[in-house]
Enzyme design. Structure first.
Site, PDB file in Angstrom:
ATOM      1  N   TYR A  93      -4.440  71.829 106.273  1.00 10.16           N
ATOM      2  CA  TYR A  93      -3.433  71.478 105.265  1.00 10.16           C
ATOM      3  C   TYR A  93      -4.042  70.510 104.261  1.00 10.16           C
ATOM      4  O   TYR A  93      -3.775  70.587 103.061  1.00 10.16           O
ATOM      5  CB  TYR A  93      -2.196  70.867 105.943  1.00 10.16           C
ATOM      6  N   ASN A 116       6.633  80.031 102.519  1.00  8.86           N
ATOM      7  CA  ASN A 116       5.951  81.185 101.931  1.00  8.86           C
ATOM      8  C   ASN A 116       6.778  82.443 102.186  1.00  8.86           C
ATOM      9  O   ASN A 116       6.947  82.861 103.325  1.00  8.86           O
ATOM     10  CB  ASN A 116       4.553  81.331 102.555  1.00  8.86           C
ATOM     11  N   CYS A 124      -0.768  82.423 104.826  1.00  6.60           N
ATOM     12  CA  CYS A 124      -0.461  81.086 105.329  1.00  6.60           C
ATOM     13  C   CYS A 124      -0.901  80.918 106.789  1.00  6.60           C
ATOM     14  O   CYS A 124      -1.074  79.790 107.258  1.00  6.60           O
ATOM     15  CB  CYS A 124       1.018  80.769 105.159  1.00  6.60           C
ATOM     16  N   HIS A 125      -1.146  82.018 107.484  1.00  2.00           N
ATOM     17  CA  HIS A 125      -1.609  81.938 108.874  1.00  2.00           C
ATOM     18  C   HIS A 125      -3.024  81.368 108.967  1.00  2.00           C
ATOM     19  O   HIS A 125      -3.443  80.933 110.036  1.00  2.00           O
ATOM     20  CB  HIS A 125      -1.544  83.321 109.549  1.00  2.00           C
ATOM     21  N   GLU A 151      -8.379  88.878 112.376  1.00  7.13           N
ATOM     22  CA  GLU A 151      -9.328  88.703 111.274  1.00  7.13           C
ATOM     23  C   GLU A 151     -10.696  88.240 111.779  1.00  7.13           C
ATOM     24  O   GLU A 151     -11.735  88.741 111.338  1.00  7.13           O
ATOM     25  CB  GLU A 151      -8.769  87.712 110.258  1.00  7.13           C
TER      26      GLU A 151
END
Length: 157
Positions: A93, A116, A124-125, A151
């Site tokens: 963050y 979001n 945002c993950h 990912e």
């Protein structure tokens, strides 16, 4: 015109909402929409489903869809910064606060992340706590963990 299409993803049933020829919102599995929308297969929603399917199959790393997230100017800045996080990488963050020129605003970044409206597509993950721990995610930490692992596995392979 607003329309919705549903996609049966590996994390559950996702709702994809189009408004004014752009993706306006993604609904997490189990999320209830307060308004009634017509389920329609527009060309944009069809393309969004196709890209979601490719993303979950590790065949797509960056979405190419017109987006229309609604939020404050600060939220818009944060969401734009999230789009710059490379696939399979994580940021804190604090990193995002610095990226938008507000070094101390990491709590506000957290709030913008939480609000979001287009998760997964606006990633945002990929944002974690300063210590690298998974903290907060509108869809639940299990989904956040799944998306990060999806990912990172793709990047490793």
């Amino acid at each position: 015109m607003k329309a919705i299409q549903y996609y049966h993803s590996p994390i559950g049933l996702i709702g994809i909402i189009e408004e004014e020829q752009a993706i306006a919102r993604i609904l997490y599995p189990g999320e209830i929409l307060e308004e009634v929308l017509k389920e329609e297969e527009t060309s944009l929603l069809k393309e969004a489903k196709k890209q979601m399917k490719a993303y979950f199959a590790n065949q797509l790393q960056q979405f190419d869809l017109p987006l229309r997230p609604v939020g404050t100017p600060f939220m818009q800045e944060v969401w734009k910064a999230l789009l710059d996080i490379p696939y399979g990488e994580l940021r804190s963050y604090k990193d995002i606060a610095e990226a938008v020129g507000r070094d101390k605003a990491y709590r506000a970044v957290g709030l913008a992340n939480n609000r979001n409206p287009i998760p997964i597509i606006i990633p945002c993950h990929r944002v974690v706590g300063a210590n690298g721990k998974l903290v907060g995610y509108g869809g639940g930490l299990e989904i956040k963990e799944y998306l990060i692992e999806l990912e990172q596995k793709s990047v490793r392979d």
